[in-house]
Design an enzyme around this catalytic site. Structure first.
Site, PDB file in Angstrom:
ATOM      1  N   HIS A 273     -43.746  10.379   2.540  1.00 45.88           N
ATOM      2  CA  HIS A 273     -44.188   9.278   3.381  1.00 45.88           C
ATOM      3  C   HIS A 273     -45.280   8.650   2.843  1.00 45.88           C
ATOM      4  O   HIS A 273     -45.743   7.913   3.722  1.00 45.88           O
ATOM      5  CB  HIS A 273     -44.199   9.804   4.788  1.00 45.88           C
ATOM      6  CG  HIS A 273     -42.953  10.317   5.510  1.00 45.88           C
ATOM      7  ND1 HIS A 273     -42.216  11.355   5.286  1.00 45.88           N
ATOM      8  CD2 HIS A 273     -42.523   9.995   6.680  1.00 45.88           C
ATOM      9  CE1 HIS A 273     -41.121  11.510   6.069  1.00 45.88           C
ATOM     10  NE2 HIS A 273     -41.278  10.654   6.711  1.00 45.88           N
TER      11      HIS A 273
ATOM     12  N   GLU B 135     -30.127   3.534   6.217  1.00 44.76           N
ATOM     13  CA  GLU B 135     -30.916   2.257   5.358  1.00 44.76           C
ATOM     14  C   GLU B 135     -29.971   1.596   4.473  1.00 44.76           C
ATOM     15  O   GLU B 135     -29.853   0.339   4.451  1.00 44.76           O
ATOM     16  CB  GLU B 135     -32.114   2.855   4.849  1.00 44.76           C
ATOM     17  CG  GLU B 135     -33.345   3.473   5.826  1.00 44.76           C
ATOM     18  CD  GLU B 135     -33.218   4.724   6.339  1.00 44.76           C
ATOM     19  OE1 GLU B 135     -32.061   5.305   6.021  1.00 44.76           O
ATOM     20  OE2 GLU B 135     -33.787   4.888   7.316  1.00 44.76           O
TER      21      GLU B 135
HETATM   22  C1  LIG Z   1     -34.361   7.925   5.376  1.00 47.45           C
HETATM   23  C2  LIG Z   1     -35.214   8.172   6.754  1.00 47.45           C
HETATM   24  N1  LIG Z   1     -35.301   7.130   7.630  1.00 47.45           N
HETATM   25  C3  LIG Z   1     -35.759   7.129   8.838  1.00 47.45           C
HETATM   26  C4  LIG Z   1     -36.881   8.126   8.871  1.00 47.45           C
HETATM   27  C5  LIG Z   1     -37.878   8.223  10.262  1.00 47.45           C
HETATM   28  N2  LIG Z   1     -37.375   9.215  11.013  1.00 47.45           N
HETATM   29  C6  LIG Z   1     -37.842  10.524  10.978  1.00 47.45           C
HETATM   30  S1  LIG Z   1     -37.108  11.312  12.163  1.00 47.45           S
HETATM   31  C7  LIG Z   1     -36.048  10.079  12.530  1.00 47.45           C
HETATM   32  C8  LIG Z   1     -35.051  10.495  13.562  1.00 47.45           C
HETATM   33  C9  LIG Z   1     -34.045  11.429  13.295  1.00 47.45           C
HETATM   34  O1  LIG Z   1     -33.359  11.919  14.280  1.00 47.45           O
HETATM   35  P1  LIG Z   1     -32.387  13.146  14.256  1.00 47.45           P
HETATM   36  O2  LIG Z   1     -31.667  13.272  12.935  1.00 47.45           O
HETATM   37  O3  LIG Z   1     -31.487  13.236  15.674  1.00 47.45           O
HETATM   38  O4  LIG Z   1     -33.047  14.347  14.441  1.00 47.45           O
HETATM   39  P2  LIG Z   1     -34.285  14.889  15.506  1.00 47.45           P
HETATM   40  O5  LIG Z   1     -35.543  14.151  15.242  1.00 47.45           O
HETATM   41  O6  LIG Z   1     -33.594  14.622  16.879  1.00 47.45           O
HETATM   42  O7  LIG Z   1     -34.244  16.534  15.237  1.00 47.45           O
HETATM   43  C10 LIG Z   1     -36.375   9.264  12.080  1.00 47.45           C
HETATM   44  C11 LIG Z   1     -35.714   7.541  12.360  1.00 47.45           C
HETATM   45  C12 LIG Z   1     -36.929   9.100   7.961  1.00 47.45           C
HETATM   46  N3  LIG Z   1     -37.743  10.131   7.889  1.00 47.45           N
HETATM   47  N4  LIG Z   1     -35.999   9.275   6.577  1.00 47.45           N
END
Ligand SMILES: Cc1ncc(C[n+]2csc(CCOP(=O)(O)OP(=O)(O)O)c2C)c(N)n1
Ligand SMILES: [Mg+2]
Lengths: 361, 460
Positions: B263, B194
């Site tokens: 959130h 972000e």
């Molecule tokens: C700062 C932030 N940006 C976006 C999100 C929304 N979000 C939650 S999980 C996620 C994907 C994360 O993927 P990864 O790091 O690969 O972990 P996984 O879910 O595969 O365990 C996103 C975009 C968030 N929670 N926090």
């Protein structure tokens, strides 16, 4: 398109720059790359790994079911498919001494830390007996007693926090190491690299654990990462990295044994990339249009961590019915946790105002 | 032993869905992980997996059935697993427990999710809408998408960037279809970074483009708030007006449903405190469309705060080409003479609901939707105060240093002589948002609290 989980890969130490190396690089890396030994586990240990992985799987299946019934609300991120990662790593650390931190996909980590499944499930259902008194929810759970520092909803935040936990270990000279787990998606956040730099600069006892399950929500690693070999992400900070088959609990355990030796002896941070896969959607509300059913099925059939260990156990002469009995025991534990989580009362309304601050002013 | 399969809730806000397809038929054996059915909601299509092993004995809801409520029994299955029998026997029990659950499930839904009463003042009566204009009903989600698409068609320097905005069609499906129409040059998926992409957006705006930066939710924009405030908001001023930053930062803001403390936050007051920013927080579809178009057109940086719980709600919107609304103008949603309720975003629906209830008790409330939080339309607020002499501010957010506090200060400084009672703030409780269903409900503003505050200022 998922790449098949790869074998451990050599890590080249980056060419030395001006700054004299602050430390001799860990033996596993400087000898020309990690040849992480597959952990030679005793039958008892293998059975223990099997049971732990099974507990996580059954717990998560149950959580998915309770979500469908409306007993769990909000987001709920299941760990199914990734069980070998946390089992291999957590069984290697020292529970009273080391610290653990992760993101929102945290149920498995908590179970692997030895936290009672009942109070984890009761947090998922938002009940008073939940580990955060129902106030945290599935993404925000903590147990200082178990050295489990959460459970964080903001992607990437846990990496800096984990580096801070490692800072505290070093400052207090308590001999502890921090395992900071994060996803392939999280590995792109800026604060991750700020933390890498300071961790290496200050030689902090932290293991950066990237759980590369190939996707961040609907974005595959190669659509988000200029360097998609994530174990190399620490190179410009001189943090050595290892890539491990995260679907093989014995490979995970073998690799972390070596890494831990280095980190514990003051060698500074190490990066571990665990190649794994999440079977379910990102959270319960994921339409999963970004990958094919066949891709998921293929991993399930060929590399499932539980089936893999089961095959090894059978080969060692463990009887199928003994494994069935284990499954039955695990199911019972999970069932009890679910009943407990359903039957526990909601928090008292007065809890709304407690724990905002510690003191009264 | 029969196991009932129930229509699952697949998202925090799902209440019903379409059972699009069955992948199994009666008599099929299934095991854990098999796909049983495909379920569609307004947001997405999802697969429903088997949790248990067994045989499908009955399919009770046919493929293609719409509006299947969450929790309805859609099929029955016979568990066949003898060995795990005792452990599995809880299934019907848990199913019957769930039968007693619907009320609890209802309770989980914050009141703000109910369809709000329509504003008594129709869009057709808006002086800016030509007589005879027809109204069409669209969702807030569609209105936002249409606003972006129309501006992108008009101006090829406009582009959209954010997490999952392109191939995934938007985490909340707001950018649905944009990739197909405008291609990957203009609809860009970013990594989860972000701070980086907010800065890249601001830089691109300085370089002459008109970025729309979507934050998956504004909670994650806290990673980026430095670029929004220190770079985007101050550039025009610091450069003596030479350098512009025409950018829109948009995404859902405020509490959703059971997603917990990290959130569920309303950043309206945060951004509204910053000179150099325009801050917009629409309630209905017409404002979502008309104001997002204005936000994209303006040369100033805009923070555009949407609300997830409103995305799926339908409202009437005038069928006018290039429907654009003025920034900085509040809207009187309902006229009344006894008291004014000022609100914005999701609070407006609650205020209208409260006004309806109050009318039944003989109190006529005027309801004002601020729509723009910065600059505030102080004139409309003060005019209404002069008319009703009493005011309540309803805000889905924390009370301290809130928009409500700002309105109170405004009334003290500029409307003191018109006041017959102190202005009251009705907000969320002053705590991080808890996850537990009962605590969350207790923490969030609802129409009953607005009614109570109105009665207080009316000395009733
Ligand atoms: C700062 C932030 N940006 C976006 C999100 C929304 N979000 C939650 S999980 C996620 C994907 C994360 O993927 P990864 O790091 O690969 O972990 P996984 O879910 O595969 O365990 C996103 C975009 C968030 N929670 N926090
Ligand atoms: Mg991932």
């Amino acid at each position: 398109m998922a790449k098949s989980p790869r074998k451990t890969t050599p890590v080249k130490k980056p060419a030395a720059a001006k700054r004299p190396p602050a430390k001799p690089k860990p033996a596993v890396h400087s000898t020309g790359g990690l040849k992480a030994p597959i952990y030679s586990a005793s039958k008892e240990e293998m059975l223990d790994f099997y049971e732990q992985m099974l507990l996580i799987r059954r717990f998560e299946e149950k959580a998915g079911q309770l979500y469908g019934l409306g007993l769990i609300g909000g987001f709920c991120h299941l760990y199914i498919g990734q069980e070998a990662v946390v089992t291999g790593l957590q069984t290697a650390i020292n529970p009273g001494k080391d610290s653990v931190i992760t993101g929102y996909r945290d149920h498995g980590h908590m179970l692997a830390c030895g936290i009672d499944p009942k109070i984890v499930m009761a947090e998922l259902t938002g009940r008073a007996s939940g580990i955060s008194k129902g106030k945290g929810g599935s993404m925000h759970m903590f147990s200082v007693d178990h050295g489990f520092y959460g459970g964080h909803g903001i992607v990437g935040a846990q990496v800096s926090l984990g580096t801070g936990l490692a800072f505290a270990h070093k400052y207090k000279e308590d001999g502890g190491v921090c395992l900071a787990y994060f996803g392939d998606g999280a590995s792109n956040q800026g604060q991750v690299y700020e933390s890498f730099n300071m961790a290496e600069l200050w030689q902090l006892p932290v293991i950066f654990v990237i759980e590369n399950n190939q996707y961040a929500m609907g974005t595959s690693v190669n659509r988000s990462s200029a360097e998609d070999q994530l174990y190399r992400r620490g190179e410009s900070f001189r943090i050595p990295g290892v890539q491990v088959d995260g679907m093989d609990v014995l490979a995970v355990r073998g690799a972390v044994e070596e890494v831990l030796k280095d980190v514990r002896s003051g060698g500074g941070p190490v990066l571990m990339e665990l190649k794994t896969y999440r079977y379910r959607g990102h959270s319960m509300s994921d339409p999963a249009k970004y990958r094919s059913r066949d891709e998921v099925q293929d991993v399930r059939e060929k590399s499932d961590p539980i089936e893999r260990l089961k095959a090894a156990l059978l080969k060692q002469g463990v009887k199928e019915e003994d494994l069935k009995a284990l499954d039955k025991k695990v199911r019972k534990t999970v069932m009890e946790a679910a009943d407990f989580a359903e039957e526990s009362p909601e928090p008292a309304l007065s809890e709304l105002y407690t724990n905002v601050l510690v003191e009264q002013y | 032993m029969a196991i009932q399969l129930k229509m699952p809730a697949l998202s925090p806000t799902m209440e019903e869905g379409t059972l699009a397809k069955w992948f199994v038929k009666e008599g099929d054996e299934v095991s854990s992980g098999d796909i049983l059915a495909e379920i569609e909601t307004d947001k997405a299509t999802m697969e429903f997996e088997a949790v248990d092993e067994g045989v499908i004995t009955k399919i009770l809801v046919a493929a293609g059935t719409d509006e299947v409520p969450v929790g309805a029994v859609i099929a029955e299955m016979a568990g066949e697993d003898e060995e795990t029998g005792p452990a599995d026997e809880e299934k019907p029990a848990s199913a019957s427990k769930a039968e007693a659950e619907p009320e609890a499930t209802e309770e989980v839904k914050p009141e703000i999710m109910e369809t709000a009463p329509p504003a008594p003042i129709s869009r057709a009566d808006d002086p800016s809408v030509p007589a005879g204009t027809s109204l069409v009903s669209i969702t807030v989600r569609e209105a936002l998408r249409d606003a972006m698409a129309e501006e992108m068609r008009k101006d090829d320097t406009v582009f959209v960037m954010g997490e999952e905005v392109a191939e995934y069609q938007g985490a909340y499906k707001v950018t649905q279809g944009l990739l197909d129409e405008f291609g990957p040059k203009r609809v860009i998926d970013t990594p989860i970074t972000e701070h980086g992409f907010a800065g890249i957006g601001a830089g691109a705006a300085m370089g002459g483009l008109k970025p729309i930066v979507e934050f998956m939710t504004f909670n994650f924009a806290m990673q980026a708030i430095d670029q929004i405030i220190n770079s985007a908001a101050k550039t025009n001023y610091m450069s003596g007006g030479q350098m512009r930053c025409p950018i829109v930062f948009r995404g859902p803001n405020g509490a959703a449903s059971r997603v917990g403390a990290q959130h569920s936050q309303n950043y309206g007051p945060w951004y509204a405190a910053v000179p150099g920013l325009v801050v917009i927080a629409p309630y209905d579809a017409a404002d979502a469309k008309g104001l997002l178009k204005a936000a994209i057109q303006t040369p100033d940086p805009v923070v555009f705060l949407e609300n997830e719980l409103l995305y799926g709600r339908s409202f009437e919107i005038p069928e006018i080409d290039d429907y654009t609304l003025p920034i900085g103008k509040a809207r009187i949603m309902r006229e009344g003479s006894d008291v004014t309720i000022v609100s914005y975003s999701i609070g407006v629906g609650l205020a209208l609901e409260a006004a309806d209830n109050l009318a039944g008790e003989g109190i006529e409330a005027e309801v004002i939707d601020l729509r723009t939080l910065r600059p505030l339309d102080t004139e409309t607020v003060l005019k209404s105060l002069a008319k009703t002499n009493r005011m309540v501010v309803a805000e889905e957010g924390w009370p301290t240093c809130s928009i409500a506090s700002e309105i109170v200060a405004l009334c003290m400084e500029q409307g003191f002589d018109d006041l017959d009672a102190p202005v009251m703030r009705v907000t969320n409780e002053d705590v991080p948002l808890p996850y537990a269903a009962n605590l969350e409900k207790a923490a969030l503003i609802d129409s009953a609290r607005i009614v109570a505050a109105v009665k207080k200022v009316c000395y009733r």
